[in-house]
Design a protein around this motif. Structure first.
Motif, PDB file in Angstrom:
ATOM      1  N   ASP A  80      13.837  -4.237   0.224  1.00 19.86           N
ATOM      2  CA  ASP A  80      14.657  -4.825   1.975  1.00 19.86           C
ATOM      3  C   ASP A  80      15.054  -4.071   2.712  1.00 19.86           C
ATOM      4  O   ASP A  80      15.535  -4.749   3.486  1.00 19.86           O
ATOM      5  N   ALA A  81      15.302  -2.671   1.932  1.00 23.88           N
ATOM      6  CA  ALA A  81      16.448  -2.253   3.519  1.00 23.88           C
ATOM      7  C   ALA A  81      15.495  -2.112   4.412  1.00 23.88           C
ATOM      8  O   ALA A  81      15.344  -1.609   5.729  1.00 23.88           O
ATOM      9  N   LEU A  82      13.999  -2.271   4.779  1.00 22.14           N
ATOM     10  CA  LEU A  82      12.677  -1.796   5.459  1.00 22.14           C
ATOM     11  C   LEU A  82      13.063  -3.148   6.603  1.00 22.14           C
ATOM     12  O   LEU A  82      13.853  -4.330   6.614  1.00 22.14           O
ATOM     13  N   ASP A  83      13.610  -2.608   7.964  1.00 13.50           N
ATOM     14  CA  ASP A  83      14.315  -3.389   9.205  1.00 13.50           C
ATOM     15  C   ASP A  83      13.556  -4.175   9.844  1.00 13.50           C
ATOM     16  O   ASP A  83      13.781  -4.930   9.829  1.00 13.50           O
ATOM     17  N   HIS A  84      12.260  -3.792   9.505  1.00 12.15           N
ATOM     18  CA  HIS A  84      10.979  -5.510   9.932  1.00 12.15           C
ATOM     19  C   HIS A  84      10.520  -6.311   9.067  1.00 12.15           C
ATOM     20  O   HIS A  84      10.380  -5.987   7.956  1.00 12.15           O
ATOM     21  N   PRO A  85      11.024  -7.559   9.471  1.00 14.10           N
ATOM     22  CA  PRO A  85      10.884  -8.574   8.313  1.00 14.10           C
ATOM     23  C   PRO A  85       9.879  -8.603   7.743  1.00 14.10           C
ATOM     24  O   PRO A  85       9.697  -9.180   6.667  1.00 14.10           O
ATOM     25  N   THR A  86       8.672  -8.371   8.938  1.00 15.51           N
ATOM     26  CA  THR A  86       7.502  -8.724   7.879  1.00 15.51           C
ATOM     27  C   THR A  86       6.876  -7.849   7.598  1.00 15.51           C
ATOM     28  O   THR A  86       5.629  -8.174   6.488  1.00 15.51           O
ATOM     29  N   ARG A  87       7.322  -6.519   8.141  1.00 21.03           N
ATOM     30  CA  ARG A  87       6.437  -5.336   6.859  1.00 21.03           C
ATOM     31  C   ARG A  87       7.615  -5.330   5.786  1.00 21.03           C
ATOM     32  O   ARG A  87       6.628  -5.613   4.642  1.00 21.03           O
ATOM     33  N   ARG A  88       8.485  -6.397   5.458  1.00 18.87           N
ATOM     34  CA  ARG A  88       9.682  -6.490   4.604  1.00 18.87           C
ATOM     35  C   ARG A  88       8.768  -7.265   3.453  1.00 18.87           C
ATOM     36  O   ARG A  88       8.573  -7.293   2.475  1.00 18.87           O
ATOM     37  N   ALA A  89       8.084  -8.012   4.381  1.00 18.95           N
ATOM     38  CA  ALA A  89       7.694  -9.557   3.318  1.00 18.95           C
ATOM     39  C   ALA A  89       6.408  -8.811   2.988  1.00 18.95           C
ATOM     40  O   ALA A  89       6.207  -8.921   2.131  1.00 18.95           O
ATOM     41  N   ASP A  90       5.332  -8.233   3.846  1.00 18.63           N
ATOM     42  CA  ASP A  90       4.221  -8.194   3.594  1.00 18.63           C
ATOM     43  C   ASP A  90       4.545  -6.590   1.860  1.00 18.63           C
ATOM     44  O   ASP A  90       3.834  -6.892   1.099  1.00 18.63           O
ATOM     45  N   GLY A  91       5.536  -5.756   2.520  1.00 24.24           N
ATOM     46  CA  GLY A  91       5.377  -4.679   1.173  1.00 24.24           C
ATOM     47  C   GLY A  91       5.882  -5.695  -0.168  1.00 24.24           C
ATOM     48  O   GLY A  91       5.153  -5.642  -0.826  1.00 24.24           O
ATOM     49  N   HIS A  92       6.930  -6.065  -0.078  1.00 17.98           N
ATOM     50  CA  HIS A  92       6.720  -7.399  -1.249  1.00 17.98           C
ATOM     51  C   HIS A  92       5.322  -8.070  -1.356  1.00 17.98           C
ATOM     52  O   HIS A  92       4.946  -7.751  -3.288  1.00 17.98           O
ATOM     53  N   ALA A  93       5.016  -8.483  -1.216  1.00 13.85           N
ATOM     54  CA  ALA A  93       3.520  -9.269  -1.401  1.00 13.85           C
ATOM     55  C   ALA A  93       2.016  -8.461  -1.549  1.00 13.85           C
ATOM     56  O   ALA A  93       2.079  -8.306  -2.692  1.00 13.85           O
ATOM     57  N   LEU A  94       2.315  -7.325  -0.899  1.00 12.05           N
ATOM     58  CA  LEU A  94       1.913  -5.931  -1.851  1.00 12.05           C
ATOM     59  C   LEU A  94       1.944  -5.161  -3.126  1.00 12.05           C
ATOM     60  O   LEU A  94       1.176  -5.432  -4.272  1.00 12.05           O
ATOM     61  N   ARG A  95       3.561  -5.167  -3.595  1.00  8.05           N
ATOM     62  CA  ARG A  95       3.662  -4.908  -4.973  1.00  8.05           C
ATOM     63  C   ARG A  95       3.621  -6.249  -5.997  1.00  8.05           C
ATOM     64  O   ARG A  95       2.628  -5.367  -6.489  1.00  8.05           O
ATOM     65  N   ALA A  96       3.605  -7.031  -5.672  1.00 10.88           N
ATOM     66  CA  ALA A  96       3.315  -8.317  -6.565  1.00 10.88           C
ATOM     67  C   ALA A  96       1.428  -8.019  -6.935  1.00 10.88           C
ATOM     68  O   ALA A  96       1.284  -7.925  -7.463  1.00 10.88           O
ATOM     69  N   LEU A  97       1.240  -7.835  -5.973  1.00 12.43           N
ATOM     70  CA  LEU A  97      -0.690  -7.548  -5.963  1.00 12.43           C
ATOM     71  C   LEU A  97      -1.395  -6.981  -6.448  1.00 12.43           C
ATOM     72  O   LEU A  97      -2.315  -6.544  -7.519  1.00 12.43           O
ATOM     73  N   PHE A  98      -0.545  -5.584  -6.048  1.00 11.11           N
ATOM     74  CA  PHE A  98      -0.729  -3.823  -7.129  1.00 11.11           C
ATOM     75  C   PHE A  98      -0.040  -4.009  -8.145  1.00 11.11           C
ATOM     76  O   PHE A  98      -1.088  -3.903  -9.256  1.00 11.11           O
ATOM     77  N   GLU A  99       1.153  -4.764  -8.750  1.00  7.70           N
ATOM     78  CA  GLU A  99       1.339  -4.675 -10.005  1.00  7.70           C
ATOM     79  C   GLU A  99       0.444  -6.201 -10.723  1.00  7.70           C
ATOM     80  O   GLU A  99      -0.121  -5.207 -11.711  1.00  7.70           O
TER      81      GLU A  99
END
Length: 137
Positions: free
Chosen positions: A18-37
């Motif tokens: 949530d603290a990532l500055d870049h909105p696309t990087r933040r959204a992609d990070g959450h999406a990757l987390r969900a995929l990996f989990e």
């Protein structure tokens, strides 16, 4: 022998993403987390200050260095999403179908998830997880 610097930290993964500055990087990070989990069935853990890992595997190099590392992991860096995946039989074939990316010996670099085929990415992550953290054929 030097101790591995990259270890689980116990930091809050959601807060870090949530603290990532870049909105696309933040959204992609959450999406990757969900995929990996979903693929691993494991919770996300922070490894060092910026790697989000799932599961663990023990490694030993030819030079005798050994330690633990995430079985699969990613890091939403400033320039790219960096995925830490194992190589497997068919890895290069799947990479050829992925879309826009770069690779190094141990990493897959994607600028944003919109640049790649998410079905192929899921295959890469799943097969890497099944390898158990080692290159496998």
């Amino acid at each position: 022998m030097a101790e591995n610097k990259t270890k689980p930290t116990g930091a809050d993964v959601t807060a870090w993403l949530d603290a990532l500055d870049h909105p696309t990087r933040r959204a992609d990070g959450h999406a990757l987390r969900a995929l990996f989990e979903r693929i691993s069935g494991e919770p996300a853990y922070m490894w060092g200050p910026s790697i989000i890992g799932f599961g663990t595997t023990h490694y030993r190099t030819d030079g005798g260095r050994e330690g633990d590392m995430p079985r699969i992991a990613f890091s939403p860096r400033k320039a790219n999403l960096v995925l830490y995946l194992s190589h497997y039989d068919g890895y290069d074939v799947d990479l050829a179908r992925l879309g826009k990316h770069k690779t190094s010996k141990a990493c897959l670099y994607v600028t944003k998830l919109a640049d790649v085929d998410l079905g192929v990415l899921e295959t890469l992550v799943r097969k890497s997880w099944e390898c158990g953290g080692d290159a496998c054929a």
